[in-house]
Design an enzyme around this catalytic site. Structure first.
Site, PDB file in Angstrom:
ATOM      1  N   ASP A  25       0.844  -1.202   0.000  1.00 11.49           N
ATOM      2  CA  ASP A  25       0.000   0.000   0.000  1.00 11.49           C
ATOM      3  C   ASP A  25       0.880   1.253   0.000  1.00 11.49           C
ATOM      4  O   ASP A  25       0.595   2.230  -0.702  1.00 11.49           O
ATOM      5  CB  ASP A  25      -0.910  -0.003   1.227  1.00 11.49           C
ATOM      6  CG  ASP A  25      -1.657  -1.317   1.367  1.00 11.49           C
ATOM      7  OD1 ASP A  25      -2.536  -1.578   0.538  1.00 11.49           O
ATOM      8  OD2 ASP A  25      -1.327  -2.095   2.271  1.00 11.49           O
TER       9      ASP A  25
ATOM     10  N   HIS B   7      -4.975  -3.156   6.123  1.00  8.30           N
ATOM     11  CA  HIS B   7      -4.725  -3.463   4.699  1.00  8.30           C
ATOM     12  C   HIS B   7      -6.068  -3.815   4.062  1.00  8.30           C
ATOM     13  O   HIS B   7      -6.412  -4.982   3.869  1.00  8.30           O
ATOM     14  CB  HIS B   7      -3.740  -4.622   4.554  1.00  8.30           C
ATOM     15  CG  HIS B   7      -3.597  -5.068   3.127  1.00  8.30           C
ATOM     16  ND1 HIS B   7      -3.037  -4.285   2.152  1.00  8.30           N
ATOM     17  CD2 HIS B   7      -3.980  -6.198   2.491  1.00  8.30           C
ATOM     18  CE1 HIS B   7      -3.070  -4.905   0.992  1.00  8.30           C
ATOM     19  NE2 HIS B   7      -3.645  -6.074   1.182  1.00  8.30           N
TER      20      HIS B   7
HETATM   21  P1  NAD Z   1      -2.494 -18.403  -3.934  1.00  8.56           P
HETATM   22  O1  NAD Z   1      -3.886 -18.928  -3.777  1.00  8.56           O
HETATM   23  O2  NAD Z   1      -1.826 -18.446  -5.259  1.00  8.56           O
HETATM   24  O3  NAD Z   1      -1.534 -19.192  -2.922  1.00  8.56           O
HETATM   25  C1  NAD Z   1      -1.882 -19.420  -1.600  1.00  8.56           C
HETATM   26  C2  NAD Z   1      -1.218 -20.734  -1.210  1.00  8.56           C
HETATM   27  O4  NAD Z   1      -1.408 -20.892   0.181  1.00  8.56           O
HETATM   28  C3  NAD Z   1      -1.836 -21.947  -1.886  1.00  8.56           C
HETATM   29  O5  NAD Z   1      -0.805 -22.712  -2.533  1.00  8.56           O
HETATM   30  C4  NAD Z   1      -2.471 -22.717  -0.732  1.00  8.56           C
HETATM   31  O6  NAD Z   1      -2.392 -24.151  -0.915  1.00  8.56           O
HETATM   32  C5  NAD Z   1      -1.601 -22.266   0.434  1.00  8.56           C
HETATM   33  N1  NAD Z   1      -2.211 -22.418   1.758  1.00  8.56           N
HETATM   34  C6  NAD Z   1      -3.515 -22.271   2.087  1.00  8.56           C
HETATM   35  N2  NAD Z   1      -3.676 -22.539   3.391  1.00  8.56           N
HETATM   36  C7  NAD Z   1      -2.445 -22.835   3.882  1.00  8.56           C
HETATM   37  C8  NAD Z   1      -1.970 -23.207   5.169  1.00  8.56           C
HETATM   38  N3  NAD Z   1      -2.806 -23.371   6.207  1.00  8.56           N
HETATM   39  N4  NAD Z   1      -0.653 -23.442   5.320  1.00  8.56           N
HETATM   40  C9  NAD Z   1       0.200 -23.332   4.284  1.00  8.56           C
HETATM   41  N5  NAD Z   1      -0.196 -22.995   3.024  1.00  8.56           N
HETATM   42  C10 NAD Z   1      -1.506 -22.751   2.852  1.00  8.56           C
HETATM   43  O7  NAD Z   1      -2.530 -16.938  -3.334  1.00  8.56           O
HETATM   44  P2  NAD Z   1      -1.428 -15.770  -3.481  1.00  8.56           P
HETATM   45  O8  NAD Z   1      -1.727 -14.994  -4.703  1.00  8.56           O
HETATM   46  O9  NAD Z   1      -0.087 -16.349  -3.305  1.00  8.56           O
HETATM   47  O10 NAD Z   1      -1.845 -14.847  -2.239  1.00  8.56           O
HETATM   48  C11 NAD Z   1      -1.640 -15.320  -0.919  1.00  8.56           C
HETATM   49  C12 NAD Z   1      -2.332 -14.404   0.083  1.00  8.56           C
HETATM   50  O11 NAD Z   1      -1.742 -13.105   0.057  1.00  8.56           O
HETATM   51  C13 NAD Z   1      -3.817 -14.173  -0.168  1.00  8.56           C
HETATM   52  O12 NAD Z   1      -4.487 -14.196   1.088  1.00  8.56           O
HETATM   53  C14 NAD Z   1      -3.872 -12.755  -0.739  1.00  8.56           C
HETATM   54  O13 NAD Z   1      -5.126 -12.145  -0.515  1.00  8.56           O
HETATM   55  C15 NAD Z   1      -2.783 -12.112   0.069  1.00  8.56           C
HETATM   56  N6  NAD Z   1      -2.230 -10.864  -0.456  1.00  8.56           N
HETATM   57  C16 NAD Z   1      -1.857  -9.926   0.462  1.00  8.56           C
HETATM   58  C17 NAD Z   1      -1.287  -8.740   0.046  1.00  8.56           C
HETATM   59  C18 NAD Z   1      -0.841  -7.716   1.050  1.00  8.56           C
HETATM   60  O14 NAD Z   1      -0.366  -6.642   0.635  1.00  8.56           O
HETATM   61  N7  NAD Z   1      -0.956  -7.933   2.358  1.00  8.56           N
HETATM   62  C19 NAD Z   1      -1.108  -8.501  -1.320  1.00  8.56           C
HETATM   63  C20 NAD Z   1      -1.481  -9.485  -2.231  1.00  8.56           C
HETATM   64  C21 NAD Z   1      -2.041 -10.672  -1.789  1.00  8.56           C
HETATM   65  C1  LMR Z   2      -3.832  -6.500  -2.648  1.00  6.23           C
HETATM   66  O1  LMR Z   2      -3.764  -5.495  -1.940  1.00  6.23           O
HETATM   67  O2  LMR Z   2      -3.421  -6.510  -3.831  1.00  6.23           O
HETATM   68  C2  LMR Z   2      -4.469  -7.751  -2.107  1.00  6.23           C
HETATM   69  O3  LMR Z   2      -4.436  -7.738  -0.702  1.00  6.23           O
HETATM   70  C3  LMR Z   2      -5.878  -7.867  -2.617  1.00  6.23           C
HETATM   71  C4  LMR Z   2      -6.532  -9.160  -2.221  1.00  6.23           C
HETATM   72  O4  LMR Z   2      -7.724  -9.084  -1.830  1.00  6.23           O
HETATM   73  O5  LMR Z   2      -5.914 -10.232  -2.291  1.00  6.23           O
END
Ligand code: NAD
Ligand code: LMR
Length: 346
Positions: free
Chosen positions: A161, A189
């Protein structure tokens, strides 16, 4: 001097962000090219094959700093001896799922992982939560890791962010993002976050000045600058995650991984006095209720053993508008905490 290897546990290692992170960590971009790393890839059974595939590719990278890679679906094995935990794996929001359902599903992940961290990791562990809802997941993990691990060792990622806000300011002022300094992202977030330029400065070709002054010059007056901030900048940054999902068809990956690299690097190696944003456990700073994991201005002197890490920068003024915007996001965090408490979380 080559140092002892640092053990890094990545949850969700078979997912998108995991894939964008692993090779950068192995290349030394997170901790520096003098720090060998040991990677522990923790997945759920459905994600193991993807994580195993990533491990094969890590081997094929022949990274000089990479000492060892282990793939597991057992949290005790995954967190064993970890110095740094990157908690990326989370349950995504599915069709028809309400926010409360999402909080409940993730409470079932981050509570047990917090306990496993307390029982298995190295004494100086630092954990950053990326999986959404990141702030409240971090609160749950920290609560479950108590009393063995101080809550201050947990943070949640709002660096993405922060970067988004910097990029929007740099874009409108036609300068490099490196010329923008001191911006703050407050709160959750989520779409309630408050990206704040009140204390930010910018290096323009004809000299440095407050971002607010540069925006007033750009838009032809202070009122016009505030209108742009309220009507364009703030909603653009706060809803950028949703915009990426709409345009890409799935949530941000490489920009999120880049922000994780920066967040951990700055916490571990130090910010050199430069402010950034991270969601850390509140001790009542800026009137934020104690215990909430809330984004605020932070610095880090670096981590040495069990000492150091992110701490709040206090004493920055918030005007009435800023206080109200922060309060909206804090109210959302309070409601999330209440929702997980109702589920039996702490
Ligand atoms: P993704 O679905 O590609 O990968 C998530 C992985 O986590 C999957 O492989 C799944 O099997 C695994 N997983 C689920 N539960 C689990 C557990 N208990 N233990 C271990 N592994 C587990 O998703 P992604 O694109 O890699 O995103 C991951 C997370 O990050 C999402 O929650 C997304 O919303 C979040 N995210 C946060 C931000 C931020 O700025 N904070 C930004 C982007 C994404
Ligand atoms: C982001 O800020 O890009 C993600 O946290 C959005 C989302 O909901 O996974």
């Amino acid at each position: 001097m080559v140092r002892d290897a640092t053990t890094i546990t990545l949850t969700g290692a078979g997912g998108q962000i995991g894939y964008a992170l692993l090779f950068r960590i192995a290349a030394g971009e997170m901790l520096g090219t003098d720090r060998p790393v040991r990677l522990r890839l923790l997945e759920i059974p459905q994600g193991l094959r993807a994580a195993e595939g990533a491990a094969l590719e890590l081997q094929d990278g022949a990274f000089p700093l990479l000492q060892d890679v282990e793939v597991t679906d057992d949290a005790r094995v995954g967190f064993d001896g970890a110095d740094i935990a990157l908690l990326v794996g989370a349950r995504p929001r599915g069709p028809g799922m309400e926010r409360a359902d999402l909080l409940a599903a993730n409470a079932g992940i981050f509570g047990p992982q917090g306990r496993a961290i307390a029982e298995a990791t190295a004494p100086g562990i630092r954990a950053v939560v990326v999986g959404n809802p990141a702030n409240t997941n971090a609160l749950l993990a920290a609560a479950a890791a108590a009393p063995e691990i101080p809550a201050e060792r947990f943070s949640a990622l709002t660096r993405l962010d922060h970067n988004r806000a910097v990029a929007q300011i740099a874009g409108v002022l036609e300068v490099s993002p490196a010329a923008v300094d001191g911006l703050i992202v407050w709160g959750n977030h989520s779409a309630t976050q408050f990206p704040d330029v009140a204390h930010a400065r910018v290096r323009m070709p004809d000299g440095e000045r407050p971002v607010l002054d540069a925006l007033a010059e750009r838009f032809g007056g202070v009122d016009a600058a505030h209108t742009w901030l309220d009507e364009t900048f703030l909603p653009r940054v706060a809803r950028r995650g949703a915009e990426i999902i709409e345009v890409r068809g799935s949530s941000s990956v490489a920009s999120a991984a880049h922000a994780v690299i920066q967040h951990v690097r700055d916490e571990q190696l130090g910010t050199d006095g430069r402010r950034t944003s991270a969601a850390i456990v509140s001790h009542g700073e800026y009137g934020i209720p104690e215990g909430l994991v809330c984004s605020m201005p932070v610095v880090s002197p670096g981590v040495s053993g069990s000492d150091g890490g992110y701490r709040a920068v206090e004493g920055l003024a918030l005007d009435d508008r800023g206080r109200a915007l922060l309060q909206t996001s804090v109210d959302e965090l309070v409601a999330e905490r209440a929702a997980v408490r109702d589920l039996g979380g702490r």
